[in-house]
Design an enzyme around this catalytic site. Sequence first.
Site, mmCIF file in Angstrom:
data_model
loop_
_atom_site.group_PDB
_atom_site.id
_atom_site.type_symbol
_atom_site.label_atom_id
_atom_site.label_comp_id
_atom_site.label_asym_id
_atom_site.label_seq_id
_atom_site.Cartn_x
_atom_site.Cartn_y
_atom_site.Cartn_z
ATOM 1 N N GLY A 349 55.584 40.771 22.846
ATOM 2 C CA GLY A 349 54.613 40.570 22.110
ATOM 3 C C GLY A 349 55.299 39.339 20.957
ATOM 4 O O GLY A 349 54.143 38.619 20.136
ATOM 5 N N ASN A 353 63.904 34.690 17.252
ATOM 6 C CA ASN A 353 64.820 33.646 17.912
ATOM 7 C C ASN A 353 65.111 32.717 15.992
ATOM 8 O O ASN A 353 64.011 33.105 15.773
ATOM 9 C CB ASN A 353 64.564 32.466 17.976
ATOM 10 N N HIS A 385 59.745 43.973 11.992
ATOM 11 C CA HIS A 385 59.935 44.064 13.560
ATOM 12 C C HIS A 385 60.838 42.969 13.537
ATOM 13 O O HIS A 385 62.281 42.523 13.818
ATOM 14 C CB HIS A 385 59.917 44.435 14.899
ATOM 15 N N GLU A 386 60.496 41.910 13.001
ATOM 16 C CA GLU A 386 61.249 40.552 14.109
ATOM 17 C C GLU A 386 62.172 39.936 12.876
ATOM 18 O O GLU A 386 63.274 39.689 13.314
ATOM 19 C CB GLU A 386 60.758 39.474 14.437
ATOM 20 N N HIS A 389 65.378 41.724 12.797
ATOM 21 C CA HIS A 389 66.471 40.953 13.697
ATOM 22 C C HIS A 389 67.126 39.754 12.759
ATOM 23 O O HIS A 389 68.234 39.671 13.801
ATOM 24 C CB HIS A 389 65.474 40.690 14.973
ATOM 25 N N GLU A 408 67.155 47.119 19.345
ATOM 26 C CA GLU A 408 65.814 46.538 19.669
ATOM 27 C C GLU A 408 65.200 48.234 19.867
ATOM 28 O O GLU A 408 64.103 48.389 18.215
ATOM 29 C CB GLU A 408 64.912 47.203 21.188
#
Length: 960
Positions: A349, A353, A385-386, A389, A408
Amino acid sequence: MGKGFYISKALGIVCVVAAIGAVATIIALSVVYAQEKSKNEEALLPSTSGPGATTLPPTTPSAPKELWDHYRLPDTLAPLTYNVTLWPRLEPNEHGLYIFTGHSKVVFRCVKETDLILIHSNKLNLTASEGGHLATLKGLDGATAPGLKKTWLEVPTEYLVIQLDSPLQAGSWYELFTDFVGELADDLGGFYRSEYMEDGVKKVVATTQMQPTDARKAFPCFDEPAMKAVFHMTLIHPSDTVALSNEPVNVTMDGQHLLQTSFEPTEIMSTYLLAFVVFLVIIYSTYSQNHTNEKGVRIWARKKAIAEGQGDYALEKTGPILTFFENYYKSKYPLSKSDQIALPDFSAGAMENWGLITYRETALLYNPHASSNGDKEWVATVISHELAHMWFGNLVTTRWWNDLWLNEGFATYVSYLGANYAEPTWNMKDLIVLNEIVGVMGVDALASSHPLSSKEEDVQRPEDISQLFDSITYSKGAAVLRMLSEFITEKVFSEGLATYLQEFKYNNTVYTDLWKHLQMAVDKNGIKLPHTVEVIMNRWILQMGFPVVTIDTKTGRITQKHFLLDPESVVETPSEFKYEWFVPMTWIKTGGVEQQYWLLNKEEMALGVNDWLVANIDMKGFYRVNYDSENWERLLNKLSTKHQDIPVINRAQIIDDAFNLARAKMVNTTLALRTTKFLDKEVEYMPWETASRNLNYFFLMFDRSEVYGHMQAYIKKQVTPLFNHFKELTANWTKIPDNHTDQYNQVNAISLACSTGVEGCKELTTGWFKEWMSDPANNKISPNLKTTVYCSAIAAGGVDEWDFAWSMFKNATIASEADKLMYALSCTKQPWLLNRYLEYCLDPTKIRKQDATSTVVSIAGNPIGQPLAWDFVRANWDHIVNDYGGFSFGGLISGVTKRFSSEFEYKQLVQFKEDNAGSLGTSSAALEQSLERTKANMNWVAMNKDQVLEWFISETSSPV
């Protein structure tokens, strides 16, 4: 000056000096390219022989393993910096291959004396040096580099192996140089190419997906998450293209129709978080460049997507979500910029990075005129979500992949908090129950499930790692962390995270490090727990599954046991905790005051009531609840008389628990069916969605039997009031409901009404679709309703409707619109059209590789298409595995077998396992789950078919 290329006057002198090296590099790579043009295709395959390369004899099973036979790196070397230059070709060579060339210098420290260098390299053709070796080594800071004895590529373990004449000295620094050629393939992994058509012209993008073990496909590297280093990246690319990487551009210089773009050195980071993209300037827009906020947010996509404003929503919400996480983590965003790019071809999805997040187009782009509220929610949650991270996973990284669940699962949980901040009216904190928790409970109730956290030694090979990217890791991880945050409070949870991130920034951890910091926050805030955070949580992460808690309101007895969908299945995975949990319980009864209780043993005496009681309020705990028969009757009576007295999430929970308890033979199936009787008075989304999903299991089991018609009649009876409710709410379908979840439930109302024959529904959807067919440029169908309208109309129509939808799919410029059409094409009742569609899945010019799995699974979801899809998978398995990396093999197996419920189908699965034992790879776990699920389905159908048929007949023959 091309857009995005700026060199300040202050950098002028630096550029003059650097230009000499740049031109030299470009010329050198031009020579390499000229040499490559004389090579054949085999030259791009990894070399295992040649000058200086030694092919070792295969080791026998009894022989001791050499270090290069192990999949984990030894602890002898530690990288400090990489200096990598890559030159991707966006045009094919004379062999039709897209390639990239490059060279890399890695500076590393010798931690322990060794005469062996192991560094990961996969599918790279390393160029031999003058001495015939595949690398060059030199000492730094006065260290003397030993000579190279042998170098070779060890293919199974994906190493470049370098044997030395004498040992490296502990504490000394060295530099390893490699020169290489790789294929810029379309396999969606490592350094790969993505393609799309724009105005009839094919465009090529060179991009990356390194997680979990594909950085080694781009350049030789120490490709493990604990091997953090600083990366100095340089990309050579055509002058009409743009280059992006994790950090901002340092300098870009011209040379021979090429540009050399060097980037600022990265922060200390893991290889799997590295990213770089090269693409044509025309997909860059001044919109992205000029609309930046103080955090340097830019959205990149195809030219038309940006021109249509499809990046506006992402740009609008990224800043606020970053601000939310800065406050939540009590830590500033670690980088100077946040680029986000939508790629036409992307296997996941999105990918976190650091500083350059890559997305599928559907996860980043939103068009308010064509995209649904579900598309909008998906964009918000994936971005959240990204961005989560950027701290948890990137700034602080788990040491090894066995703790992937923490990375995750955490990002999945807090993505709902970030999205809730960005869209406070959506009730995102509630929707996590439907989107993550309910679904994964079905997987975790199988005997073939697995614990969240594995032992490091059990996760070694790349395929071991890949299998961990499943719903247990993401969704169950989110569920247990949400449960933890609930019982220690969100404030305390956030405080523990802040000190955890502060202590371990730019470093690596194991999950117990987080428990330690959360415990410190618990102690500081005086939170009383029956055990430490670690002792409580170990029972949830070190053993698979979850408990069913049974409450007997007559005796006050509460018990727990491991919940299995098939109680006769054998659990082969032992648990040191004997499948007992420390369960944080909550309940309400008459008066509505929530009470809390810790269930610490298999059986305890805790309460006694003579009125209705509902437990696990808002499904904060990861467990199911069963009751004595009297309390079940009280709950059913409450639902039928005043269902609003029970919280909406718990109305959904009662349905979901009852149906799953029935499948586990803990309550009667007719009891589960009775929990749906109140739905003719229910208008909220969560109960309806939960009922729909559970009844879908009945459809899967019975849509080829005589039960089907009576079941259809019952659902028609229940959904008709909901259909009429939304007809009135939307002024005869002319308005969109204001409430986010009402918009979802309107879709449920139309979908269920049309599929069960509610009067006026099919005419409504086919009418809308025919109106669109008559004027293709003017689609008036509400974006929220498109999926269900398209599916309903194509199912009711024939080849004309299908061909029209296919034409619109091929011409769609909006990814979310293409997705809706792609799914709807699987709804046709014509077998020959479904077979044609299946064949398209093996042609990436028709169905992108990233979409192949979901398309086949959608076809299998159609009762007519299911046997066709199963035959297709079996007939093409070797081709799919060997030549078609776009398939998610586990998802494919699970999706095409979910209807299996007969002895014949079970034997077919067993035969498939035997026939393909050597090629199952990452799908082996999914196949075992499918076998287990099929056996459970067989038993369930045999036990329940007659009583289910009788119940539906009685309910539909009785007066309304």
